[in-house]
Structure formats: C-alpha cells, structure tokens
Design an enzyme around this catalytic site. Structure first.
Site, PDB file in Angstrom:
ATOM      1  N   TYR A 151       0.502  -1.158  -0.360  1.00 13.43           N
ATOM      2  CA  TYR A 151       0.106  -0.216   0.172  1.00 13.43           C
ATOM      3  C   TYR A 151       1.394   1.423  -0.469  1.00 13.43           C
ATOM      4  O   TYR A 151       0.874   2.410  -0.448  1.00 13.43           O
ATOM      5  CB  TYR A 151      -0.802  -0.191   1.171  1.00 13.43           C
ATOM      6  CG  TYR A 151      -1.791  -0.638   1.228  1.00 13.43           C
ATOM      7  CD1 TYR A 151      -3.481  -0.492   0.428  1.00 13.43           C
ATOM      8  CD2 TYR A 151      -2.230  -2.209   1.854  1.00 13.43           C
ATOM      9  CE1 TYR A 151      -4.311  -1.930   0.359  1.00 13.43           C
ATOM     10  CE2 TYR A 151      -2.791  -2.854   1.579  1.00 13.43           C
ATOM     11  CZ  TYR A 151      -3.788  -2.502   1.050  1.00 13.43           C
ATOM     12  OH  TYR A 151      -5.028  -3.810   0.801  1.00 13.43           O
TER      13      TYR A 151
ATOM     14  N   GLU B 255      -0.984 -16.037 -10.576  1.00 18.69           N
ATOM     15  CA  GLU B 255      -0.169 -14.432 -11.258  1.00 18.69           C
ATOM     16  C   GLU B 255       0.987 -14.484 -11.170  1.00 18.69           C
ATOM     17  O   GLU B 255       2.150 -14.674 -11.835  1.00 18.69           O
ATOM     18  CB  GLU B 255      -0.768 -13.574 -10.809  1.00 18.69           C
ATOM     19  CG  GLU B 255      -2.030 -12.874 -11.001  1.00 18.69           C
ATOM     20  CD  GLU B 255      -2.336 -11.387 -11.001  1.00 18.69           C
ATOM     21  OE1 GLU B 255      -3.302 -10.616 -11.475  1.00 18.69           O
ATOM     22  OE2 GLU B 255      -1.328 -10.759 -10.373  1.00 18.69           O
TER      23      GLU B 255
ATOM     24  N   CYS C  36      -6.750  -3.683  -8.222  1.00 14.22           N
ATOM     25  CA  CYS C  36      -6.694  -4.218  -6.079  1.00 14.22           C
ATOM     26  C   CYS C  36      -6.875  -4.837  -5.855  1.00 14.22           C
ATOM     27  O   CYS C  36      -5.422  -5.117  -4.799  1.00 14.22           O
ATOM     28  CB  CYS C  36      -7.529  -3.733  -5.837  1.00 14.22           C
ATOM     29  SG  CYS C  36      -9.323  -4.725  -6.123  1.00 14.22           S
ATOM     30  N   HIS C  37      -6.592  -6.483  -5.758  1.00 14.67           N
ATOM     31  CA  HIS C  37      -5.690  -7.843  -5.422  1.00 14.67           C
ATOM     32  C   HIS C  37      -3.710  -7.449  -5.508  1.00 14.67           C
ATOM     33  O   HIS C  37      -3.929  -8.274  -5.082  1.00 14.67           O
ATOM     34  CB  HIS C  37      -6.209  -9.189  -6.106  1.00 14.67           C
ATOM     35  CG  HIS C  37      -5.678  -9.263  -6.996  1.00 14.67           C
ATOM     36  ND1 HIS C  37      -6.425  -8.841  -8.610  1.00 14.67           N
ATOM     37  CD2 HIS C  37      -5.094  -9.809  -7.890  1.00 14.67           C
ATOM     38  CE1 HIS C  37      -5.883  -8.850  -9.630  1.00 14.67           C
ATOM     39  NE2 HIS C  37      -4.831 -10.085  -9.088  1.00 14.67           N
TER      40      HIS C  37
ATOM     41  N   ASN D 254     -12.625   0.892  -4.963  1.00 15.53           N
ATOM     42  CA  ASN D 254     -12.875  -0.288  -6.693  1.00 15.53           C
ATOM     43  C   ASN D 254     -13.613  -1.149  -6.505  1.00 15.53           C
ATOM     44  O   ASN D 254     -14.241  -2.076  -6.777  1.00 15.53           O
ATOM     45  CB  ASN D 254     -11.381  -0.762  -7.028  1.00 15.53           C
ATOM     46  CG  ASN D 254     -10.936  -1.474  -8.314  1.00 15.53           C
ATOM     47  OD1 ASN D 254     -12.213  -1.114  -9.799  1.00 15.53           O
ATOM     48  ND2 ASN D 254     -10.420  -2.793  -8.497  1.00 15.53           N
TER      49      ASN D 254
END
Length: 168
Positions: A106, A164, A137-138, A129
């Site tokens: 963050y 990912e 945002c993950h 979001n």
C-alpha cells in the site's frame, strides 16, 4: 433510464460477474453471482437503473475466462468506467499498470500514485474499486506481505496472487 448488461461465468474460484455500460466498458465486476450487489457498488452518476442478463459479454467474458486459464494479459485492455475524484481515478489507472506476479505494498502504491504520504488514501482506492480484476486491487499488499483486505475475500485474493505468480 440506463440499462447495463451483465453476465456471470464460472471460474476456478467461483462465479464471476461483470456489468458493462452501453459502450462496453466495465462498470463493476467481482467473484459473485449477485449482479444487483455489483450495481450498488457503481458510483451514482454511472449506476444503471436496470440490469439485463446476457449469456456472454463477448470479448469481456473471453478475457475473464482467458485470465483464469493463465493468460494474465487478457484483462489489460478491457475498458473500464468508474467515477470519483481526481486522486481515485488516477490511482485506479495506476493499479492497471501494476504487473501481474509483482504485487506492491500500500505504501508503494501511494508513492507510485503520486502521494507517498497517503497510504490510507491508496488503501481507500482499493476498497472503493468497483471493477475488480480489471483494476487489479488484489495486487496490493500490506508491508511484510500480509494480504490486507479484499471485498471478495482473502482466499480469492490469495488464489489470484498465486495464480499470477505461477503464470507470470
């Protein structure tokens, strides 16, 4: 009176629904089959009065399916329409540039959004979001790697980050 189309597709982590405007831009999306809940996440200026279910949203549904199968870049060019103040709009654009498999904290997100002292504002951008997945945002974590929050649940966030990392 505006109408948004929506479609739900099964993914390895549950149903995923996207709502799109007449121009084909995603207004809201997430791992739920509840389109009305997603409609409520949309800023009042953009919120459609009605929802219309479709079997598929064409290229958007394809992008969701391809992403979950491992083609991480499939979501990168899907158009998104959100409304808010200048900082949130900019922060959401910045989120779209955070590479899959390379999450940021963050604090780092605040810095690359141009407000290094605004960690809470950066976290607020993630929380507000409405277009999850397409505005990823993950990909934002707490310092030390803790997951932090996620509207769709921490198990979904963990799956996305692991997915990912494996596919990147």
């Amino acid at each position: 009176m505006s109408t948004a189309d929506f479609s739900t597709v099964e993914t390895p982590i549950g149903p995923f629904t996207a709502l799109v405007n007449a121009e084909g831009a995603v207004l809201a999306a997430g791992w739920t089959a509840d389109a009305e809940n997603l409609r409520q996440l949309i800023h009042p200026r953009l919120r459609p009065a009605e929802l219309r279910e479709r079997e598929s949203l064409g290229s958007i549904t394809t992008a969701v399916t391809d992403y979950h199968r491992g083609e991480l870049s499939a979501i990168d060019t899907v158009p998104v329409s959100q409304h808010s103040g200048e900082f949130l709009l900019h922060a959401w654009e910045v989120l779209r540039k955070v590479p899959a498999g390379d999450p940021v904290t963050y604090t780092e997100f605040a810095a690359i959004s141009g407000r290094p002292d605004a960690t809470r504002a950066a976290a607020n951008a993630c929380a507000r979001n409405a277009a999850a997945l397409f505005v990823p945002c993950h990909r934002v974590l707490r310092i030390g790697g803790a997951l932090g929050g996620f509207r769709w649940g921490l198990p979904v966030k963990r799956w996305l980050l692991d997915h990912e990392e494996r596919a990147a």
